[in-house]
Write an enzyme that holds these catalytic residues in place. Structure first.
Site, mmCIF file in Angstrom:
data_model
loop_
_atom_site.group_PDB
_atom_site.id
_atom_site.type_symbol
_atom_site.label_atom_id
_atom_site.label_comp_id
_atom_site.label_asym_id
_atom_site.label_seq_id
_atom_site.Cartn_x
_atom_site.Cartn_y
_atom_site.Cartn_z
ATOM 1 N N HIS A 32 0.848 -1.193 0.000
ATOM 2 C CA HIS A 32 0.000 0.000 0.000
ATOM 3 C C HIS A 32 0.885 1.246 0.000
ATOM 4 C CE1 HIS A 32 -3.801 2.116 0.888
ATOM 5 N NE2 HIS A 32 -3.077 2.909 1.659
ATOM 6 N N ASP A 34 0.998 5.281 0.043
ATOM 7 C CA ASP A 34 0.223 6.478 0.373
ATOM 8 C C ASP A 34 0.828 7.706 -0.289
ATOM 9 O OD1 ASP A 34 -1.902 5.559 2.095
ATOM 10 O OD2 ASP A 34 -0.327 4.986 3.509
ATOM 11 N N MET A 36 0.534 11.559 -0.916
ATOM 12 C CA MET A 36 -0.083 12.754 -0.316
ATOM 13 C C MET A 36 0.507 14.010 -0.951
ATOM 14 S SD MET A 36 -0.114 11.643 3.665
ATOM 15 C CE MET A 36 -0.536 9.978 4.185
ATOM 16 N N MET A 67 -4.061 10.471 -2.160
ATOM 17 C CA MET A 67 -4.675 11.504 -1.306
ATOM 18 C C MET A 67 -4.251 12.856 -1.863
ATOM 19 S SD MET A 67 -4.069 9.534 2.282
ATOM 20 C CE MET A 67 -2.813 8.495 1.549
ATOM 21 N N MET A 136 -11.697 4.940 4.943
ATOM 22 C CA MET A 136 -10.716 5.532 5.858
ATOM 23 C C MET A 136 -11.256 5.439 7.280
ATOM 24 S SD MET A 136 -8.100 6.293 4.116
ATOM 25 C CE MET A 136 -7.220 6.823 5.592
ATOM 26 N N GLY A 144 -0.259 6.099 12.507
ATOM 27 C CA GLY A 144 -0.251 6.090 13.966
ATOM 28 C C GLY A 144 -1.440 6.740 14.650
ATOM 29 N N ASP A 172 -8.373 1.380 6.213
ATOM 30 C CA ASP A 172 -7.068 2.038 6.304
ATOM 31 C C ASP A 172 -7.073 3.062 7.433
ATOM 32 O OD1 ASP A 172 -4.622 3.233 5.780
ATOM 33 O OD2 ASP A 172 -5.160 3.957 3.781
ATOM 34 N N GLY A 173 -6.206 2.816 8.422
ATOM 35 C CA GLY A 173 -6.019 3.787 9.497
ATOM 36 C C GLY A 173 -6.314 3.205 10.866
ATOM 37 N N GLY A 174 -5.276 3.141 11.698
ATOM 38 C CA GLY A 174 -5.472 2.654 13.062
ATOM 39 C C GLY A 174 -5.785 1.176 13.155
ATOM 40 N N GLY A 194 0.116 0.319 8.770
ATOM 41 C CA GLY A 194 1.473 0.845 8.808
ATOM 42 C C GLY A 194 2.099 0.517 10.146
HETATM 43 C C1 DX5 Z 1 -3.330 7.480 6.484
HETATM 44 C C2 DX5 Z 1 -2.781 6.534 5.424
HETATM 45 C C3 DX5 Z 1 -2.608 5.176 5.989
HETATM 46 C C4 DX5 Z 1 -1.658 5.121 7.125
HETATM 47 C C5 DX5 Z 1 -2.016 3.981 8.017
HETATM 48 O O1 DX5 Z 1 -3.425 8.738 5.985
HETATM 49 O O2 DX5 Z 1 -3.650 6.458 4.333
HETATM 50 O O3 DX5 Z 1 -2.306 4.208 5.007
HETATM 51 O O4 DX5 Z 1 -0.331 5.045 6.742
HETATM 52 O O5 DX5 Z 1 -1.149 4.014 9.104
HETATM 53 P P1 DX5 Z 1 -1.495 3.324 10.484
HETATM 54 O O6 DX5 Z 1 -1.672 1.882 10.197
HETATM 55 O O7 DX5 Z 1 -0.270 3.624 11.274
HETATM 56 O O8 DX5 Z 1 -2.725 3.986 11.017
HETATM 57 ZN ZN ZN Z 2 -3.575 4.676 2.722
#
Ligand code: DX5
Ligand code: ZN
Length: 211
Positions: A32, A34, A36, A67, A136, A144, A172-174, A194
């Site tokens: 994956h 990301d 940004m 993103m 999301m 994190g 995705d996220g947390g 992540g």
């Molecule tokens: C958030 C990203 C995620 C992020 C996830 O903006 O899209 O992919 O890296 O990270 P963790 O797993 O640490 O929440």
């Molecule tokens: Zn992502």
């Protein structure tokens, strides 16, 4: 079976090539990535040159999460750099239907992502043009963060909307073993992680714990 997609946002960027190799050896199902733009989200990360540079070091699919505002011009950059799946944000695409067509025409699988405050209703008229829906479970921008429990109901609603279409739900996220299990129970097929994959350095153990 639940798929695990490590987010290289948490990788050691100074050693990205070997991080990718380690993730494949550890049993990751896809990588994956990301992307940004410092505009749609308050962070700036990976461009197509980096994606192209790491492409030779794994056979795993590249799951590129854009993103960025108005991604239309960037879709081809990432397709040419070796992306297999390209996900755009519904909030960032004034012509979402057309953006999804563009992704598929370039030979990639098409994904739509929704921020936590965006309703699943925005998917209603594009369901026949998507291969995956990325929910999301934090506000995008940083790794994190804490999983937002209110998104579980959204995952379940999307699962119902999908019906018998061939569309996967990615979260995705947390995501950690606990929140990941909740997301899967709600209907998720793919876990992006992540922090939960990279913390401690034993990627295989961490991926197995998520699965
Ligand atoms: C958030 C990203 C995620 C992020 C996830 O903006 O899209 O992919 O890296 O990270 P963790 O797993 O640490 O929440
Ligand atoms: Zn992502």
């Amino acid at each position: 079976m639940v798929l695990v997609a490590p987010s290289i946002l948490s990788a050691n960027f100074a050693d990205l090539k070997n991080e990718i190799i380690r993730l494949e050896e550890a049993g990751a199902d896809r990588i994956h990535i990301d992307v940004m733009d410092g505009n749609f989200v308050p962070n700036l990360t990976i461009g197509p040159a980096v994606v192209k540079a790491i492409r030779p070091y794994t056979k795993l699919p590249f799951d590129v999460h854009l993103m960025v505002k108005n991604p239309d011009t960037m879709i081809a950059w990432f397709a040419n750099a070796g992306a297999d799946i390209i996900t755009v944000h519904a909030e960032a695409c004034p012509h979402l239907d057309k953006s999804l067509d563009t992704i598929r025409k370039l030979g990639c699988k098409a994904g739509v992502s929704l921020n936590p405050a965006t309703s699943e209703e925005s998917l209603k008229y594009v369901l026949d043009k998507v291969d995956q829906i990325l929910v999301m479970t934090v506000n995008p921008g940083f790794g994190g963060q804490t999983f937002l429990n209110a998104q579980l109901a959204k995952i379940t609603k999307i699962k119902q909307m999908i019906g018998n279409r061939n569309i996967q739900i990615e979260v995705d996220g947390g995501i950690n073993p606990l929140t990941g299990a909740e997301a899967v129970a709600a209907g998720a097929d793919i876990l992006v992680a992540g922090t939960a994959v990279f913390t401690g350095g034993d990627y295989q153990k961490n991926i197995m714990a998520l699965r």
